[in-house]
Every structure is written in structure tokens, then in C-alpha cells.
Design a protein around this motif. Structure first.
Motif, PDB file in Angstrom:
ATOM      1  N   GLU A 385       0.461  -1.529   0.390  1.00 39.58           N
ATOM      2  CA  GLU A 385       0.155   0.214   0.519  1.00 39.58           C
ATOM      3  C   GLU A 385       0.728   1.486  -0.315  1.00 39.58           C
ATOM      4  O   GLU A 385       2.038   1.463   0.595  1.00 39.58           O
ATOM      5  CB  GLU A 385      -0.609  -0.135   1.010  1.00 39.58           C
ATOM      6  CG  GLU A 385      -1.702   1.590   1.372  1.00 39.58           C
ATOM      7  CD  GLU A 385      -3.187   1.502   2.292  1.00 39.58           C
ATOM      8  OE1 GLU A 385      -3.596   0.660   2.524  1.00 39.58           O
ATOM      9  OE2 GLU A 385      -2.128   1.803   3.788  1.00 39.58           O
ATOM     10  N   ALA A 395       1.344   5.278  -7.196  1.00 37.52           N
ATOM     11  CA  ALA A 395       0.842   3.388  -7.319  1.00 37.52           C
ATOM     12  C   ALA A 395       0.832   3.746  -8.299  1.00 37.52           C
ATOM     13  O   ALA A 395       2.058   2.097  -9.014  1.00 37.52           O
ATOM     14  CB  ALA A 395       0.019   3.885  -7.079  1.00 37.52           C
ATOM     15  N   VAL A 407      -2.149  -2.971 -10.600  1.00 35.07           N
ATOM     16  CA  VAL A 407      -2.269  -2.017  -9.676  1.00 35.07           C
ATOM     17  C   VAL A 407      -3.438  -1.387  -9.592  1.00 35.07           C
ATOM     18  O   VAL A 407      -4.015  -1.670  -9.814  1.00 35.07           O
ATOM     19  CB  VAL A 407      -1.502  -0.602 -10.385  1.00 35.07           C
ATOM     20  CG1 VAL A 407      -1.943  -0.388 -11.470  1.00 35.07           C
ATOM     21  CG2 VAL A 407      -0.625   0.672  -9.659  1.00 35.07           C
ATOM     22  N   ILE A 441       0.110  -3.481  -6.357  1.00 35.98           N
ATOM     23  CA  ILE A 441       0.318  -2.218  -5.875  1.00 35.98           C
ATOM     24  C   ILE A 441      -0.728  -1.151  -5.279  1.00 35.98           C
ATOM     25  O   ILE A 441      -1.267  -1.367  -6.670  1.00 35.98           O
ATOM     26  CB  ILE A 441       1.439  -1.561  -6.065  1.00 35.98           C
ATOM     27  CG1 ILE A 441       3.005  -1.689  -6.143  1.00 35.98           C
ATOM     28  CG2 ILE A 441       1.692  -0.158  -5.710  1.00 35.98           C
ATOM     29  CD1 ILE A 441       4.064  -1.255  -7.215  1.00 35.98           C
ATOM     30  N   ALA A 443      -2.919   2.068  -4.111  1.00 34.33           N
ATOM     31  CA  ALA A 443      -3.170   3.758  -3.596  1.00 34.33           C
ATOM     32  C   ALA A 443      -4.438   3.429  -2.056  1.00 34.33           C
ATOM     33  O   ALA A 443      -5.126   2.044  -2.257  1.00 34.33           O
ATOM     34  CB  ALA A 443      -3.800   4.430  -4.623  1.00 34.33           C
TER      35      ALA A 443
END
Length: 586
Positions: A385, A395, A407, A441, A443
């Protein structure tokens, strides 16, 4: 016999024959004598038609404590031509190319008038005399600033010791070209007030803020301004006292390489109320501050613009309450505000990049690279995160830079209602192609198409239960903010800090508050509230589920980066099998 004496040595160059000859004649008027000449040229005004170049050496013989001066005037093809300074500008704020002493300043002025050359003349009290007692004409000194034919700024002075460091009132008591210097018109009051600039950092800290503070302080000082550091952001502005400190050149030594903000930042609820802004106005007036440079995010910059819009009313209220007098308020009728964007999220519109964003991206990439090593060793999956409440720049760019498998960003949520199955299918493809690690990944503001938050822990459960992967969650948190700023952020903050001071000096009461940004590697100055409005439209578009509009409101590179990520990450294994190619995604 010369009317002036030399203090410095100088080489002047020009590519114009006409300017070359005019410059020789100009300095000859003040007693410079030619002592040598080198080169020859064809009678033409085109420099390219003569070889070798021509140069003439002029010499002025000085008397103690001054020294001889030699001027080399060179005619060459590669000269850099200068532009004259604007007449409305105070030429004392610029660096003179040549300083000359004279015992007869009147003769200098007569020569300049005889050739119709524009100049600025300033007269000051003598440093050894009382500023209270009346002064006679022989106890003042005068400085004349003008341009030679090559637009070099030169100074003439009858000050006994021209290189003295003594401080004088910054404005003249005599208007330009005033001949009569008498005790009746000598005043110790400056003609115009010295600019005083307040500098604060607010909101979340970002690497490079210190570089911005350093640039603002040093450029402001070099431009003849006083600079005040306001500690702890708007809290220092509200509380005043020791939290507002005048800074000198040496106070920002070493700032460039230090992360965060050395003058502090704090969330200030008091400033959101009018009473808090009233106290802020009081502290600024008491310290003589009439310009404010704020480095922070959109909320911090909006707060500064609100203070500016309320400024006249705040002053009137302070006068009615008896906290300041009308005389104290008079020099501060208008407040100048300039914004610098310090944000690791890179979430501000009207600029390609914000101070601190690149440093934070570096930090994320270093962390993901380190995690990837252990993930590869144990064939694990990691959900990482990163920061970005309404902006997925960190991100997305981290995913592109580290080759992440998936992502999640707020501007472009998964298109499918069953995004969980879609994600697992893509990750399975990567595993079948021989990839031992899985990196996702997300955000912190990631959502699905129905605006439901997508959390790292939920993704972990999906990978563990559906794909049977040994999965870990890593929240990078404030490690993304910490550490030294990268060279890009140091340079960006310095360039924008320089422009911020220039914006203050050219601002008028009608000028909208500017925001200093960068577009296509050029420093820009855009209306602050227009940029804030565009930035807030992104969050509004997301709340309306208008994700296409949200992507459009980001800079064009954002969409291009997203497309590049999809093309380099989502593997079409059918095409690979057909061509009998085995690729291990990275």
C-alpha cells in the motif's frame, strides 16, 4: 584630467562594430586613455568579415585609496549581448559591472546629460553623522547608476570609501536629476518601504521543502527584501511571537540535503476560523510582513488565498478593536500571496510535477525492489500500500517502475464487477509463465467502480484463499515522506523558490494569487485558485463515477503511463504459446 578613479577591472565584449566604437568613446569621456590596440578589421559593420578580432585596452590611473583600472573592449563574433534594465526598476538591486569613484559627481552627471543617457541618482546621509541633526550638503554622498553602450550597469559615487559595507536608507532623498542638495530636503525616512516576505510550510511535509525555503530566503535577501520564517505553518502565523523569526543568509545553510521541513508544519484548526485569521493578520502587521509564500498542498494554498481575500476586512476589524492603529495598517493595505506546491502525491493540476513527488517515488521503488528479493526467494505474494488518497500517481508510477503485476488507483478502478476473479486470472497467467513472485500495488484511496474501497488486507485474503499464495501486506506509510530529497526535487524547489520571490516583487493589488509550477521543463506561474479548482474536480468526477473525466483532468502523461503499464504487464499467453516463446514477467 579624468573626473573619476578606478575601483575594478573589466572585460567588455560586443559583436557590433558600432557599439564597439561607441563604448570606446563613452569611457574616453570619463578620462580613460587608450594604451594598446590589437587586431585589424575591414571597414564593415559585419563582425564576421574581419579576422582577427579587434580589441582596445583603456586605462584609468587611480589615486590612493583607489587603484588603477583597465578596461579591455573586445570586438568578437561570440559576444553575449545584454538587455538594458527597465527604467521603472531600482537599479541598485542589480549587480554593477563597474564601480568608479569621483570627487566631482556633478561633472559625471553633466557628461551623462550631454549624451542624453538615462540614469538613476540617489543621495544618502553620511554614515558618520547623526541622522537626527540637520546635515549640510558636504555631509552626504551620491550614487549614479547608468548603462554603457553595451548595456552594462555601471556606478559612479562620491562616497569617501566606496567599498564600505555600511548600511544606508534604501531610498534616495533626492529625485532623479535633482541638482540642489541642501539640508532642507534631507530625510532619514526611506522613499518606499522595504518588502518583507513571510515563508511557511504547511500540510504534509515533502522532500524538497527545505530547498524551497532556502531559495526564497536567499533570493529575497539578494533582492533587497527582509524574510521571515514562520514556524509550524499556520499555527505559527496565528500564535506569532517567537514562532515568526527573521532569517538571514546563513540561517538556511545546509538546508538543501535535509528532508521534511526544518521550519515545521502543523494542522491548524484555528486558522480555519476567522478569529484565527484575524490573529494572523495582526501578527503579520506587527512584523511588517506584507507578502506570504506558502509551500504546501491545495488546502494550504487555499487557506492563504482566503486570508488574502479577507485582508482589508481583517485590518479594519483590528483597527476597530484597537489592536493596531490606522497608521500601522496603512503600509499593509494589500497582501501578496504566492503558492509553491509541496506534495508527494503529485495531485495538483496545472503543474507536471510537485515538490517531493519524485523523491517519494524513489523511496517506494527502493522498498518494492527490496521486497521483491524476498518474494522471489520464497515464491511469495506481497500487497504493497502506497500513499495517494485521491491521486494514483505514486501507485501507477511505482507499478511501471518496478514491474508490479497489478495496480489499483482511484482514477481508474477495475472495469469489471467481478474484479477479484479478473485480477486472480491475470496473476495466475504470470505464475504459469514461470514467475515466482507476485507484487500488487494499491493506492490508499483505491476503489472499485461502485466507489467501494479496495483495501490491502482484502486483496491479501483473495490471494491467500483463491490462489493459495503465501501473501504478506506491507504498508509503506511515512517512509515514503522521509529521507533526503533527490536531486530533481532539490533543483525543482530551488527554481520555483526563485520564481516565487520574483512573483512577489512584480505582484500588484489586482494580480490573482499565483501558483508556481512546471510545464514541459519550464517554470510557470498560474492562477492559484484556478489550479485548486481543477484539482478538486478530480475528486468530484470520481464521486460521480465519471472515471474518464478523472483521467482527463490529470496531465496527458498520466493516461499514457497507464496505457504503457497495461501493455507491458497484461500478458497474452495464447500469443506466446502459438509462437512457442517463454517469457517470465518481471
Amino acid at each position: 584630467m579624468s573626473v573619476i578613479e578606478g575601483l575594478s577591472h573589466i572585460v567588455l565584449t560586443t559583436s557590433s562594430v558600432e557599439k564597439y566604437e561607441s563604448t570606446v568613446q563613452f569611457y574616453s569621456l570619463f578620462g580613460y586613455q587608450p594604451i594598446s590596440q590589437v587586431g585589424s578589421r575591414v571597414l564593415s559593420n559585419e563582425v564576421s568579415q574581419f579576422l582577427p578580432r579587434e580589441e582596445k585596452v583603456l586605462h584609468l590611473f587611480g589615486k590612493p585609496p583607489t587603484q588603477d583600472i583597465t578596461i579591455r573592449i573586445v570586438l568578437t563574433t561570440n559576444a553575449n549581448e545584454k538587455e538594458p534594465l527597465p527604467e521603472e526598476k531600482d537599479w541598485r538591486l542589480e549587480q554593477s559591472s563597474l564601480v568608479s569613484a569621483t570627487k566631482n559627481i556633478v561633472d559625471v552627471e553633466s557628461i551623462l546629460e550631454s549624451i542624453n543617457l538615462k540614469y538613476q541618482k540617489y543621495t544618502y546621509p553620511n554614515e558618520s553623522d547623526s541622522l537626527v541633526a540637520p546635515l549640510s550638503a558636504d555631509l552626504v554622498h551620491t550614487e549614479i547608476y547608468t548603462h554603457d553602450p553595451l548595456n552594462n550597469l555601471i556606478t559612479f559615487t562620491n562616497k569617501p570609501i566606496p567599498i564600505s559595507k555600511s548600511i544606508y536608507p534604501i531610498k534616495p532623498i533626492s529625485p532623479i536629476k535633482q541638482q540642489d542638495i541642501s539640508s532642507s530636503n534631507i530625510s532619514t525616512e526611506p522613499k518606499t518601504k522595504k518588502k518583507r516576505i513571510g515563508m511557511l510550510t504547511s500540510g504534509g511535509d515533502s522532500p524538497g521543502m527545505n530547498a524551497a525555503v532556502r531559495a526564497v530566503v536567499r533570493v529575497a535577501i539578494s533582492r533587497g527584501c527582509d524574510v521571515y520564517a514562520i514556524y509550524e505553518g499556520y499555527e505559527g502565523l496565528v500564535n506569532g511571537g517567537d514562532m515568526i523569526k527573521k532569517f538571514g543568509w546563513a540561517d538556511v545553510r545546509g538546508y538543501l540535503a535535509i528532508g521534511g521541513t526544518l521550519i515545521g508544519s502543523a494542522r491548524c484548526k484555528a486558522f480555519r476560523e476567522r478569529e484565527g485569521r484575524l490573529n494572523s493578520a495582526y501578527n503579520m502587521v506587527k512584523n511588517g510582513i506584507d507578502a506570504l509564500i506558502v509551500c504546501g498542498g491545495d488546502g494550504s494554498l487555499t487557506g492563504a488565498d482566503v486570508l488574502r481575500s479577507e485582508w482589508p476586512g481583517l485590518l479594519d476589524e483590528l483597527i476597530k478593536e484597537g489592536r493596531i492603529t490606522a497608521e500601522e495598517a496603512a503600509p499593509h493595505k494589500h497582501l501578496t500571496v504566492v503558492g509553491l506546491v509541496g506534495s508527494i502525491d503529485n495531485d495538483m493540476s496545472s503543474t507536471d510535477i510537485t515538490i517531493g513527488a519524485v523523491s517519494s517515488l524513489h523511496r517506494i521503488c527502493e522498498a518494492v525492489d527490496s521486497i521483491s528479493a524476498t518474494a522471489l526467494s520464497h515464491s511469495r505474494a506481497f500487497v504493497i500500500e502506497v500513499m495517494g488518497r485521491n491521486c494514483g500517481w505514486l501507485a501507477l508510477m511505482a507499478a511501471v517502475s518496478t514491474g508490479a503485476d497489478f495496480v489499483f488507483i482511484p482514477e481508474r478502478p477495475p472495469a469489471s464487477d467481478d474484479w477479484e476473479s479478473e485480477m486472480c486470472e491475470i496473476l495466475n497467467k504470470h505464475r504459469k509463465l514461470g514467475k515466482r513472485k507476485t507484487i500488487v500495488i494499491v493506492a490508499e484511496g483505491a476503489i472499485d467502480k461502485n466507489l467501494k474501497p479496495i483495501k490491502a488486507d482484502y486483496i491479501k485474503e483473495l490471494l491467500s484463499n483463491r490462489m493459495k499464495l503465501d501473501t504478506r501486506v506491507t504498508t509503506l506509510g511515512h517512509t515514503q515522506r522521509g529521507g533526503k530529497p533527490c536531486s530533481f526535487d532539490r533543483n525543482l524547489a530551488t527554481l520555483q523558490g526563485v520564481e516565487a520571490v520574483h512573483a512577489v516583487l512584480r505582484a500588484t493589488s489586482d494580480t490573482p494569487s499565483p501558483m508556481i509550477g512546471v510545464r514541459q521543463n519550464k517554470i510557470t506561474c498560474e492562477p492559484l485558485m484556478k489550479a485548486v479548482g481543477l484539482t478538486r474536480q478530480v475528486a468530484e468526477a470520481i464521486s460521480r463515477k465519471d472515471f474518464r473525466r478523472a483521467m482527463e483532468l490529470r496531465d496527458p502523461e498520466f493516461s499514457e503511463d497507464y496505457a504503457a503499464y497495461i501493455e507491458t504487464t497484461i500478458v497474452n499467453d495464447e500469443t506466446l504459446s502459438k509462437n512457442k516463446v517463454c517469457i517470465k514477467p518481471t
